[in-house]
Design a protein around this motif. Structure first.
Motif, PDB file in Angstrom:
ATOM      1  N   THR A 243      12.592  25.081  17.163  1.00  0.00           N
ATOM      2  CA  THR A 243      12.314  26.395  16.557  1.00  0.00           C
ATOM      3  C   THR A 243      11.114  27.092  17.213  1.00  0.00           C
ATOM      4  OG1 THR A 243      10.885  25.363  14.894  1.00  0.00           O
ATOM      5  CG2 THR A 243      13.221  25.646  14.331  1.00  0.00           C
ATOM      6  N   HIS A 244      10.305  26.340  17.953  1.00  0.00           N
ATOM      7  CA  HIS A 244       9.086  26.899  18.554  1.00  0.00           C
ATOM      8  C   HIS A 244       8.953  26.494  20.019  1.00  0.00           C
ATOM      9  CE1 HIS A 244       8.144  27.141  14.259  1.00  0.00           C
ATOM     10  NE2 HIS A 244       7.112  27.931  14.544  1.00  0.00           N
ATOM     11  N   ILE A 245       8.257  27.345  20.757  1.00  0.00           N
ATOM     12  CA  ILE A 245       7.845  27.000  22.114  1.00  0.00           C
ATOM     13  C   ILE A 245       6.338  27.216  22.225  1.00  0.00           C
ATOM     14  CG2 ILE A 245      10.075  27.591  23.153  1.00  0.00           C
ATOM     15  CD1 ILE A 245       8.799  30.227  24.129  1.00  0.00           C
ATOM     16  N   VAL A 246       5.730  26.583  23.200  1.00  0.00           N
ATOM     17  CA  VAL A 246       4.296  26.746  23.439  1.00  0.00           C
ATOM     18  C   VAL A 246       4.086  27.410  24.795  1.00  0.00           C
ATOM     19  CG1 VAL A 246       2.090  25.576  23.744  1.00  0.00           C
ATOM     20  CG2 VAL A 246       3.727  24.712  22.064  1.00  0.00           C
ATOM     21  N   LEU A 247       3.345  28.502  24.789  1.00  0.00           N
ATOM     22  CA  LEU A 247       2.975  29.157  26.041  1.00  0.00           C
ATOM     23  C   LEU A 247       1.608  28.639  26.476  1.00  0.00           C
ATOM     24  CD1 LEU A 247       3.925  32.917  25.387  1.00  0.00           C
ATOM     25  CD2 LEU A 247       5.311  31.106  26.428  1.00  0.00           C
ATOM     26  N   THR A 248       1.501  28.305  27.754  1.00  0.00           N
ATOM     27  CA  THR A 248       0.226  27.862  28.327  1.00  0.00           C
ATOM     28  C   THR A 248      -0.205  28.852  29.400  1.00  0.00           C
ATOM     29  OG1 THR A 248       0.758  25.526  27.947  1.00  0.00           O
ATOM     30  CG2 THR A 248      -0.982  26.012  29.550  1.00  0.00           C
ATOM     31  N   ALA A 249      -1.409  29.378  29.248  1.00  0.00           N
ATOM     32  CA  ALA A 249      -1.978  30.296  30.240  1.00  0.00           C
ATOM     33  C   ALA A 249      -3.141  29.581  30.913  1.00  0.00           C
ATOM     34  CB  ALA A 249      -2.454  31.583  29.574  1.00  0.00           C
ATOM     35  N   LYS A 250      -2.947  29.202  32.174  1.00  0.00           N
ATOM     36  CA  LYS A 250      -3.989  28.468  32.908  1.00  0.00           C
ATOM     37  C   LYS A 250      -4.701  29.409  33.868  1.00  0.00           C
ATOM     38  CE  LYS A 250      -4.702  24.340  35.744  1.00  0.00           C
ATOM     39  NZ  LYS A 250      -4.054  23.184  36.389  1.00  0.00           N
TER      40      LYS A 250
ATOM     41  N   VAL B  23       4.775  30.079  19.765  1.00  0.00           N
ATOM     42  CA  VAL B  23       5.743  31.160  19.557  1.00  0.00           C
ATOM     43  C   VAL B  23       6.952  30.613  18.817  1.00  0.00           C
ATOM     44  CG1 VAL B  23       7.201  32.910  20.650  1.00  0.00           C
ATOM     45  CG2 VAL B  23       4.991  32.295  21.683  1.00  0.00           C
ATOM     46  N   LYS B  24       7.303  31.263  17.721  1.00  0.00           N
ATOM     47  CA  LYS B  24       8.513  30.892  16.989  1.00  0.00           C
ATOM     48  C   LYS B  24       9.675  31.692  17.560  1.00  0.00           C
ATOM     49  CE  LYS B  24      10.641  30.824  12.403  1.00  0.00           C
ATOM     50  NZ  LYS B  24      10.475  31.117  10.953  1.00  0.00           N
ATOM     51  N   VAL B  25      10.791  30.994  17.850  1.00  0.00           N
ATOM     52  CA  VAL B  25      11.948  31.689  18.437  1.00  0.00           C
ATOM     53  C   VAL B  25      13.110  31.835  17.458  1.00  0.00           C
ATOM     54  CG1 VAL B  25      11.341  31.065  20.783  1.00  0.00           C
ATOM     55  CG2 VAL B  25      12.784  29.511  19.446  1.00  0.00           C
TER      56      VAL B  25
ATOM     57  N   LEU C 253       8.141  35.145  16.151  1.00  0.00           N
ATOM     58  CA  LEU C 253       6.723  35.410  15.862  1.00  0.00           C
ATOM     59  C   LEU C 253       5.873  34.765  16.957  1.00  0.00           C
ATOM     60  CD1 LEU C 253       6.660  34.521  12.040  1.00  0.00           C
ATOM     61  CD2 LEU C 253       6.499  36.824  12.999  1.00  0.00           C
ATOM     62  N   THR C 254       4.689  35.292  17.162  1.00  0.00           N
ATOM     63  CA  THR C 254       3.780  34.676  18.124  1.00  0.00           C
ATOM     64  C   THR C 254       2.378  34.534  17.548  1.00  0.00           C
ATOM     65  OG1 THR C 254       2.853  34.799  20.353  1.00  0.00           O
ATOM     66  CG2 THR C 254       3.106  36.871  19.187  1.00  0.00           C
ATOM     67  N   GLY C 255       1.703  33.465  17.976  1.00  0.00           N
ATOM     68  CA  GLY C 255       0.313  33.265  17.585  1.00  0.00           C
ATOM     69  C   GLY C 255      -0.621  33.847  18.634  1.00  0.00           C
ATOM     70  N   TYR C 256      -1.913  33.857  18.327  1.00  0.00           N
ATOM     71  CA  TYR C 256      -2.934  34.337  19.270  1.00  0.00           C
ATOM     72  C   TYR C 256      -3.231  33.247  20.301  1.00  0.00           C
ATOM     73  CZ  TYR C 256      -4.203  38.521  16.559  1.00  0.00           C
ATOM     74  OH  TYR C 256      -4.187  39.754  15.932  1.00  0.00           O
TER      75      TYR C 256
ATOM     76  N   GLY D  92      -1.855  23.491  11.284  1.00  0.00           N
ATOM     77  CA  GLY D  92      -2.074  24.274  10.067  1.00  0.00           C
ATOM     78  C   GLY D  92      -2.231  25.748  10.364  1.00  0.00           C
ATOM     79  N   ALA D  93      -3.267  26.106  11.136  1.00  0.00           N
ATOM     80  CA  ALA D  93      -3.529  27.516  11.409  1.00  0.00           C
ATOM     81  C   ALA D  93      -2.409  28.113  12.254  1.00  0.00           C
ATOM     82  CB  ALA D  93      -4.860  27.676  12.122  1.00  0.00           C
ATOM     83  N   ASP D  94      -1.738  27.262  13.039  1.00  0.00           N
ATOM     84  CA  ASP D  94      -0.707  27.781  13.930  1.00  0.00           C
ATOM     85  C   ASP D  94       0.710  27.512  13.412  1.00  0.00           C
ATOM     86  OD1 ASP D  94      -2.526  28.734  15.889  1.00  0.00           O
ATOM     87  OD2 ASP D  94      -2.884  26.674  16.467  1.00  0.00           O
ATOM     88  N   ASP D  95       0.805  26.988  12.188  1.00  0.00           N
ATOM     89  CA  ASP D  95       2.132  26.707  11.632  1.00  0.00           C
ATOM     90  C   ASP D  95       2.695  27.979  10.988  1.00  0.00           C
ATOM     91  OD1 ASP D  95       1.914  24.134  12.447  1.00  0.00           O
ATOM     92  OD2 ASP D  95       1.302  23.340  10.493  1.00  0.00           O
ATOM     93  N   PHE D  96       3.767  28.469  11.530  1.00  0.00           N
ATOM     94  CA  PHE D  96       4.442  29.635  10.953  1.00  0.00           C
ATOM     95  C   PHE D  96       5.901  29.633  11.376  1.00  0.00           C
ATOM     96  CE2 PHE D  96       2.124  30.856  14.797  1.00  0.00           C
ATOM     97  CZ  PHE D  96       3.134  31.306  15.606  1.00  0.00           C
TER      98      PHE D  96
END
Length: 238
Positions: free
Chosen positions: A121-128, A177-179, A223-226, A234-238
């Motif tokens: 249900t979610h993916i993680v974006l990594t900005a290096k 990011v929730k897809v 949805l996307t997180g900051y 917790g803070a990123d669970d949506f």
């Protein structure tokens, strides 16, 4: 005979006069003694004396009360405010972060990975940060999954970090990011690549979707997180 009687009478009268004189002197002495004692008693009970005594006792308690002025030492509580001003260090840190240039698309490399297992249900974006200098990654990733859906994925406010995200050269930041809600749904659409833009930069970054078959996206549920220095449970669970 008459002469003897006359003498006796004179002696008797003299004795009587002497007795009366002694009595008068005694009475006069008692009267003076009494009148001499009276003023002393009057002074002790007079209103003026009472007021004077009360004034003295009041002055004493007043002077004692002034000792309470030592309580003004409580002003040392200002030390607490001085210690609290140490929080200005955090403000200094934020000022330093604010002086760091904002990350541009040319400063970072963005990749995507699935989070956890099925139903994905979610993916993680990594900005290096691939640049040679520190930069500040602001806000959240502006994600568009479908060409037919031109609106950016909404951001979740509770995932916003308290401090600016400053990336030193070679360090990453993350955004969850929730897809979709997962499972097979007719509203889900397959996505093999999608676009991301950084806040303050209109450059479109093409990101390859994770997995051999890409990801299933429901635009209504996305949805996307900051951007954050680490993923926070917790803070990123949506």
């Amino acid at each position: 005979m008459n002469t003897a009687l006359h003498r006796s009478t004179l002696i008797a009268l003299a004795g009587t006069a002497l007795a009366l004189s002694l009595t008068a002197c005694q009475n006069d002495f008692d009267t003076k003694s009494s009148s001499a004692a009276t003023p002393a008693a009057t002074v002790a009970s007079s209103p003026a004396a009472v007021a004077s005594t009360a004034g003295k006792s009041t002055g004493t308690s007043g002077s004692t009360g002034s000792a309470g002025s030592t309580g003004s030492k409580g002003s040392t509580g200002s030390i607490g405010s001085e210690a609290g001003s140490g929080g200005s260090t955090g403000a200094t840190g934020q000022q330093a972060a604010a002086s760091t240039p904002v990350c541009a698309a040319s400063d970072v490399r963005i990749t995507a990975a699935r989070q956890d297992g099925p139903p994905y249900t979610h993916i993680v974006l990594t900005a290096k940060n691939t640049g040679g200098h520190s930069c500040r990654l602001t806000g959240f990733p502006h994600v568009q999954f479908l060409k037919s859906h031109k609106q950016d994925v909404p951001a979740v406010a509770k995932s916003k970090p308290a401090a600016p995200v400053v990336l030193a050269a070679g360090t990453p930041a993350y955004a969850l990011v929730k897809v979709s809600d997962g499972g097979v749904d007719e509203d889900n659409e397959p996505v093999s690549a999608f676009s991301v833009m950084l806040e303050g930069d209109s450059t479109v970054i093409a990101v390859t979707a994770p997995g051999s078959g890409g990801i299933a996206v429901d635009p209504a549920k996305a949805l996307t997180g900051y951007w954050t220095p680490e993923l926070r449970n917790g803070a990123d669970d949506f």
